[in-house]
Design a protein around this motif. Structure first.
Motif, mmCIF file in Angstrom:
data_model
loop_
_atom_site.group_PDB
_atom_site.id
_atom_site.type_symbol
_atom_site.label_atom_id
_atom_site.label_comp_id
_atom_site.label_asym_id
_atom_site.label_seq_id
_atom_site.Cartn_x
_atom_site.Cartn_y
_atom_site.Cartn_z
ATOM 1 N N LEU A 32 0.800 -1.223 0.000
ATOM 2 C CA LEU A 32 0.000 0.000 0.000
ATOM 3 C C LEU A 32 0.836 1.277 0.000
ATOM 4 O O LEU A 32 0.291 2.379 -0.127
ATOM 5 C CB LEU A 32 -0.920 0.010 1.232
ATOM 6 C CG LEU A 32 -2.032 -1.044 1.211
ATOM 7 C CD1 LEU A 32 -2.679 -1.167 2.579
ATOM 8 C CD2 LEU A 32 -3.078 -0.701 0.170
ATOM 9 N N LEU A 33 2.147 1.133 0.122
ATOM 10 C CA LEU A 33 3.013 2.313 0.208
ATOM 11 C C LEU A 33 2.905 3.237 -1.010
ATOM 12 O O LEU A 33 2.904 4.464 -0.843
ATOM 13 C CB LEU A 33 4.469 1.878 0.425
ATOM 14 C CG LEU A 33 5.446 2.973 0.846
ATOM 15 C CD1 LEU A 33 4.966 3.663 2.128
ATOM 16 C CD2 LEU A 33 6.840 2.385 1.053
ATOM 17 N N PRO A 34 2.769 2.717 -2.233
ATOM 18 C CA PRO A 34 2.618 3.626 -3.379
ATOM 19 C C PRO A 34 1.385 4.534 -3.261
ATOM 20 O O PRO A 34 1.435 5.707 -3.642
ATOM 21 C CB PRO A 34 2.489 2.664 -4.568
ATOM 22 C CG PRO A 34 3.217 1.431 -4.133
ATOM 23 C CD PRO A 34 2.917 1.310 -2.675
ATOM 24 N N ILE A 35 0.282 3.995 -2.726
ATOM 25 C CA ILE A 35 -0.927 4.799 -2.527
ATOM 26 C C ILE A 35 -0.665 5.868 -1.471
ATOM 27 O O ILE A 35 -1.069 7.019 -1.601
ATOM 28 C CB ILE A 35 -2.119 3.911 -2.096
ATOM 29 C CG1 ILE A 35 -2.444 2.891 -3.188
ATOM 30 C CG2 ILE A 35 -3.348 4.755 -1.768
ATOM 31 C CD1 ILE A 35 -3.489 1.875 -2.779
ATOM 32 N N PHE A 36 0.028 5.468 -0.418
ATOM 33 C CA PHE A 36 0.368 6.385 0.677
ATOM 34 C C PHE A 36 1.204 7.550 0.153
ATOM 35 O O PHE A 36 0.930 8.718 0.441
ATOM 36 C CB PHE A 36 1.136 5.609 1.752
ATOM 37 C CG PHE A 36 1.565 6.414 2.946
ATOM 38 C CD1 PHE A 36 0.672 6.684 3.975
ATOM 39 C CD2 PHE A 36 2.866 6.875 3.050
ATOM 40 C CE1 PHE A 36 1.076 7.421 5.086
ATOM 41 C CE2 PHE A 36 3.278 7.608 4.160
ATOM 42 C CZ PHE A 36 2.379 7.876 5.177
ATOM 43 N N GLU A 37 2.206 7.228 -0.642
ATOM 44 C CA GLU A 37 3.107 8.261 -1.156
ATOM 45 C C GLU A 37 2.416 9.154 -2.183
ATOM 46 O O GLU A 37 2.596 10.373 -2.175
ATOM 47 C CB GLU A 37 4.348 7.601 -1.758
ATOM 48 C CG GLU A 37 5.226 6.940 -0.695
ATOM 49 C CD GLU A 37 6.371 6.143 -1.283
ATOM 50 O OE1 GLU A 37 6.290 5.789 -2.488
ATOM 51 O OE2 GLU A 37 7.342 5.867 -0.550
#
Length: 329
Positions: A58-63
């Motif tokens: 989910l990190l790409p969405i977070f960034e």
């Protein structure tokens, strides 16, 4: 489609059981690097890996959203529900795994001050095992106090959020609630029973807004109903259009896509719970305490029936996972 994800002991244990070969290999790798001999120590290593891998997805969405979306909730060990220091320690370890980890803390007596502590450090939190207005509001005020402290710091942690999870179906299914209704043969049908969660969630959301508390409601544990040949989720319907977060498992998501395809979706967030039904609920002592802001003192939170019932389930799943992971030692 999905803007975040949550986990808990039964869900994490399900990962290891349903993807056995994959996770057996991961556990073996963790075992090689692990220098200790403790089953619990190896379990923590593996559990942190579950959370870390989810966070990476989910990190790409977070960034991309600048920290607004893409969180994953990682839960502290429910066996430590009565140990404030242990929860703080594990919470900081979970938060260190990835910037998008939102730490899940139970709304126990000892859990309430942990929210202030974590918010003061800019660590995102998700309150779990909260079922009553007193618990929810205690969490919200604790978060607000910690947030004020953090805002005084020169360096802010990116992506801070706070949510409070109302486990709707789990409040209503409690032996102290549904059990009393059945035992006393009260004139409350299964669909009316769902109004209890509607009342608690909407009351707390209103109080958040009135008091400018930096937290949102989150709902989970939706229950399926059938009426006049139509399947639907009252816990989904009653909160449509509201400023809150839904946590739904794949089955519920699939059911909504199937059963709602010909239904018109209408905002119902501003509709008030039925006063007639609320008056019926007041026959149940547990609901009366759950609905009043001062119904339970913080010192009584560990005695709340729904919390105790879910503690048993969560701790049971954790112990099973510990034994399984420990078998690799």
């Amino acid at each position: 489609i999905f803007k975040g994800c949550t986990t808990n002991p039964p869900l994490s244990w399900a990962v290891l059981k349903t993807r056995k070969e994959e996770w057996a290999n991961i556990i073996k790798e963790k075992r090689k690097a692990y220098k200790g001999r403790s089953k619990y120590g190896l379990f923590r290593e593996v559990y942190f890996e579950v959370v870390k891998r989810g966070a990476e997805k989910l990190l790409p969405i977070f960034e991309a959203s600048e920290g607004k979306l893409g969180h994953i909730s990682g839960q502290v060990d429910m066996q430590q529900m009565r140990n404030e220091a242990a929860m703080k320690e594990m919470a900081e370890e979970l938060a260190a795994l990835s910037p998008n980890v939102m730490v899940k803390i139970p709304g126990s007596s000892q859990g309430i001050p942990v929210f202030k502590y974590l918010a003061s450090k800019g660590i995102a939190t998700n309150a779990t095992c909260v079922f009553t207005v007193p618990q929810i509001m205690a969490v919200a005020h604790s978060v607000a106090e910690g947030r004020k402290l953090h805002l005084k710091e020169k360096k802010q942690r990116h992506g801070w959020r706070a949510v409070c999870t109302m486990m709707t179906g789990r409040l209503e299914d409690s032996k102290a609630f549904r059990g009393v209704i059945d035992k006393e043969n009260l004139a409350i049908d299964p669909l009316e029973l769902r109004v209890s969660s509607e009342a608690v969630v909407k009351k707390c959301a209103r109080l958040f807004k009135e008091r400018q508390l930096p937290i949102k409601m989150l709902t989970c544990s939706a229950r399926l109903h059938r009426e006049n040949g139509q399947w639907f989720y009252p816990h989904v319907d009653m909160f449509m259009g509201g400023e809150l977060v839904y946590t739904i498992p794949p089955k519920v998501f699939g059911d909504v896509l199937l059963h709602y395809r010909k239904l018109e979706l209408k905002p119902r967030w501003n509709e008030q719970p039925s006063e007639e039904v609320l008056n019926k609920f007041k026959q149940v002592p547990y609901f009366r305490q759950a609905y009043e802001e001062d119904g339970f003192a913080v010192e009584q939170f560990n005695e709340i029936p729904s919390l105790i019932e879910n503690e048993v389930e969560f701790v049971g799943a954790t112990k099973e996972m510990i034994e399984y992971v420990g078998s690799f030692l």
